[in-house]
Design a protein around this motif. Structure first.
Motif, PDB file in Angstrom:
ATOM      1  N   VAL A 105      48.988  16.898  45.639  1.00 30.84           N
ATOM      2  CA  VAL A 105      50.092  16.291  45.833  1.00 30.84           C
ATOM      3  C   VAL A 105      51.350  16.842  44.946  1.00 30.84           C
ATOM      4  O   VAL A 105      50.901  16.852  43.907  1.00 30.84           O
ATOM      5  N   ARG A 106      51.714  17.339  45.917  1.00 33.39           N
ATOM      6  CA  ARG A 106      52.878  18.270  45.467  1.00 33.39           C
ATOM      7  C   ARG A 106      53.749  17.597  44.748  1.00 33.39           C
ATOM      8  O   ARG A 106      54.415  16.345  45.500  1.00 33.39           O
ATOM      9  N   LEU A 107      53.779  17.789  43.311  1.00 25.33           N
ATOM     10  CA  LEU A 107      54.708  17.920  42.795  1.00 25.33           C
ATOM     11  C   LEU A 107      56.384  18.238  41.996  1.00 25.33           C
ATOM     12  O   LEU A 107      57.074  17.654  41.709  1.00 25.33           O
ATOM     13  N   ASP A 108      56.425  18.958  42.833  1.00 31.99           N
ATOM     14  CA  ASP A 108      58.064  19.854  42.782  1.00 31.99           C
ATOM     15  C   ASP A 108      59.387  19.081  43.408  1.00 31.99           C
ATOM     16  O   ASP A 108      58.303  18.169  44.151  1.00 31.99           O
ATOM     17  N   LYS A 109      60.461  19.475  42.668  1.00 30.44           N
ATOM     18  CA  LYS A 109      60.989  18.701  43.209  1.00 30.44           C
ATOM     19  C   LYS A 109      61.564  18.587  44.692  1.00 30.44           C
ATOM     20  O   LYS A 109      61.820  17.598  45.481  1.00 30.44           O
ATOM     21  N   THR A 110      61.749  20.087  45.319  1.00 31.11           N
ATOM     22  CA  THR A 110      62.435  20.778  45.932  1.00 31.11           C
ATOM     23  C   THR A 110      61.293  20.600  47.916  1.00 31.11           C
ATOM     24  O   THR A 110      61.926  20.415  48.947  1.00 31.11           O
ATOM     25  N   GLY A 111      60.437  20.529  47.572  1.00 29.82           N
ATOM     26  CA  GLY A 111      59.407  21.161  48.472  1.00 29.82           C
ATOM     27  C   GLY A 111      59.671  21.917  49.611  1.00 29.82           C
ATOM     28  O   GLY A 111      59.438  22.475  50.840  1.00 29.82           O
ATOM     29  N   VAL A 112      59.545  23.529  48.681  1.00 31.46           N
ATOM     30  CA  VAL A 112      60.332  24.881  49.121  1.00 31.46           C
ATOM     31  C   VAL A 112      59.032  25.765  48.560  1.00 31.46           C
ATOM     32  O   VAL A 112      58.685  26.670  50.087  1.00 31.46           O
ATOM     33  N   THR A 113      58.533  25.995  47.269  1.00 33.10           N
ATOM     34  CA  THR A 113      57.810  26.940  47.250  1.00 33.10           C
ATOM     35  C   THR A 113      56.692  25.827  46.239  1.00 33.10           C
ATOM     36  O   THR A 113      56.264  25.107  46.021  1.00 33.10           O
ATOM     37  N   ALA A 114      55.243  26.237  46.873  1.00 27.39           N
ATOM     38  CA  ALA A 114      53.761  25.344  45.967  1.00 27.39           C
ATOM     39  C   ALA A 114      52.807  26.715  45.998  1.00 27.39           C
ATOM     40  O   ALA A 114      53.420  27.517  46.709  1.00 27.39           O
TER      41      ALA A 114
END
Ligand code: 5AD
Ligand code: SF4
Length: 460
Positions: free
Chosen positions: A159-168
């Protein structure tokens, strides 16, 4: 995991669930990128068990702290946080506290002795977390620090916790077989195991379907990735071909294991970023030998030469340790001269910190005095500042391709992102937005950032 119907195809939502009716987990992460990605796996496991995520510690039923043991100061920071959590527990005795990750693995049961921590879970036992947390509801403690030979969490969509949804991140392997003398990682994360490439590609598709624009393939030593006849170079090519609209990065490479095939694959695919993080640790062959790095200064420099032959515009960064056991002034000067010779674009620099039970702790004396370690580290940092500035100055006047990742910390009117070479660029927003790939003319720089202006709209 929930599925959202978006018309033609079903897209798996890989973003956190914030739901007031469910028990809530608050999670803090310390340490490396691998820990960040592990936290995303942990959240996926907890969401499946019925939890939702909260960003507010005061709302949490469960507080998790994902920890790092690589240097003593990383552990000290966690001890400081635990004292803060003790206060939280005084206010709300029903809150459970879980300490997970490398410190859990290193310190095991002893972590339960302080009456702060209720659950201790090592990096290979995250699937057990919900069961162990459940135990705490009846006042028991829970612990699982078993290491595994095959756990890669490959069936779990982080579950992606980064803020912007660009890099993972996508983890392609776990653990390490190298046993560098200073390093605690092989003991806290266990032996090396690679992940089935099909599951890597599945995760890549999820990212692409959810609009991500860049992926970093993670492993303690990506070059020793191996699944049947798929090498790291092979996997890299598969990833680059499967998501041509995404940028591809990877970390970390080992100077001894990196192959020319990897370099040729990087050169072949335009979407693989020309940037390599290649930790040298020391510029002295004698120190490299006692560190058990298995390459010499000359071999390392040869690797750099090959990188530059195959990709003249490739940026290179490194990790350096100052004051390892037995390091003389001459060894230190060798590190400075190697840094100059390579001309690193960036570096992470550390003072040697003895870690219990490592080869170095068992066989060598931590004999470089603290003031000498500090002086050497300062010299290394100062030199790198010069080298980073020189590297940035070369870019002034050129046009670079920037993937926009966020609004600038300094100004709402500026955006920031990175070049393929991993250099941070700040520029006035104009009509551009987060997630865009923008051409920027570089007009100015500091040691830390490039500055410029957009000369086109979108590139893609
Ligand atoms: N002391 C200082 N730095 C260390 N690193 C790993 N172990 C230690 C230690 N005991 C550094 C290395 C490694 C990076 C992730 O952390 O440079 O590449
Ligand atoms: Fe530690 Fe060396 Fe493995 Fe890196 S390669 S994780 S430094 S043992």
């Amino acid at each position: 995991m929930q599925a959202a119907n978006t018309g033609k195809r079903t897209v798996i939502s890989i973003r956190p669930v914030f739901d007031s009716d469910r028990p809530k987990v608050y999670l803090e992460t310390y340490g490396c990128q691998m820990n960040v990605n592990d936290s995303e796996v942990v959240v996926a496991i907890m969401q499946k068990a019925g939890y939702s995520v909260t960003k507010n510690i005061g709302d949490a039923n469960l507080i998790l702290i994902n920890t790092c043991s690589v240097r003593d100061n990383a552990e000290q920071r966690v001890w400081g946080r635990l004292e803060y959590f003790r206060q939280e527990k005084k206010k709300r005795p029903n809150v459970s506290i879980g300490l997970i990750g490398c410190m859990a693995e290193r310190l095991k049961e002893s972590l339960l002795e302080n009456n702060i921590v209720d659950v201790v879970v090592g990096p290979d036992a995250y699937r057990e977390l919900p069961k162990l947390v459940e135990k705490t509801e009846s006042g028991q403690k829970g612990i699982n620090v078993l290491l595994s030979r095959d756990e890669t969490y490959s069936d779990i969509s982080p579950v992606r916790l980064d803020k912007t949804g660009v890099t993972a991140f996508i983890s392609i392997m776990r653990g390490c077989n190298n046993v560098c003398a200073f390093c605690v990682v092989p003991y806290t994360r266990g032996g090396e195991r690679s992940r089935n490439p099909e599951t890597v590609l599945r995760e890549l598709k999820e990212l692409s379907d959810n609009g991500y624009r860049e992926v970093t393939l993670l492993g303690q030593n990506v070059d020793s990735y191996s699944w049947k006849d798929v090498t790291f170079a092979g996997l890299l090519a598969m990833v680059a071909e499967s998501a041509p609209e995404m940028r591809v990065r990877f970390s970390t490479s080992h100077p001894r294991d990196m192959t020319d095939d990897v370099l040729k694959t990087m050169a072949k695919y335009g979407n693989i970023c020309n940037y390599i993080h290649l930790p040298v640790q020391s510029g002295s062959s004698a120190i490299l030998q006692s560190m058990n790095r298995k390459y010499t200064r000359e071999e390392y420099l040869q690797r750099i030469k090959t990188i530059r032959e195959i990709m003249p515009d490739c940026a290179v960064s490194t990790d350096i340790i100052a004051g390892f056991c037995g390091e003389t002034q001459k060894d230190h000067e060798d590190t400075l001269s190697l840094m100059r010779e390579v001309g690193y674009d960036f570096a992470y620099m550390f003072k040697y910190s003895e870690r219990p039970n490592t080869k170095a702790a068992r066989h060598f004396k931590d004999d470089v005095p603290e003031d000498v370690k500090i002086r050497r580290l300062t010299e290394i940092i100062e030199l790198q500042s010069e080298l980073s500035l020189t590297s940035h100055k070369k870019d002034v006047g050129s046009i670079v391709e920037v993937l926009v990742e966020d609004t600038s910390k300094r100004s709402e009117n500026d955006l920031c992102g990175r070049t393929p070479q991993n250099k941070t660029v700040v520029f006035p927003k104009g009509n551009n937005k987060i997630g865009d790939l923008v051409k920027i003319k570089i007009t100015d720089c500091s040691q830390a950032t490039l500055k410029g202006f957009a000369i086109s709209g979108l590139l893609t």
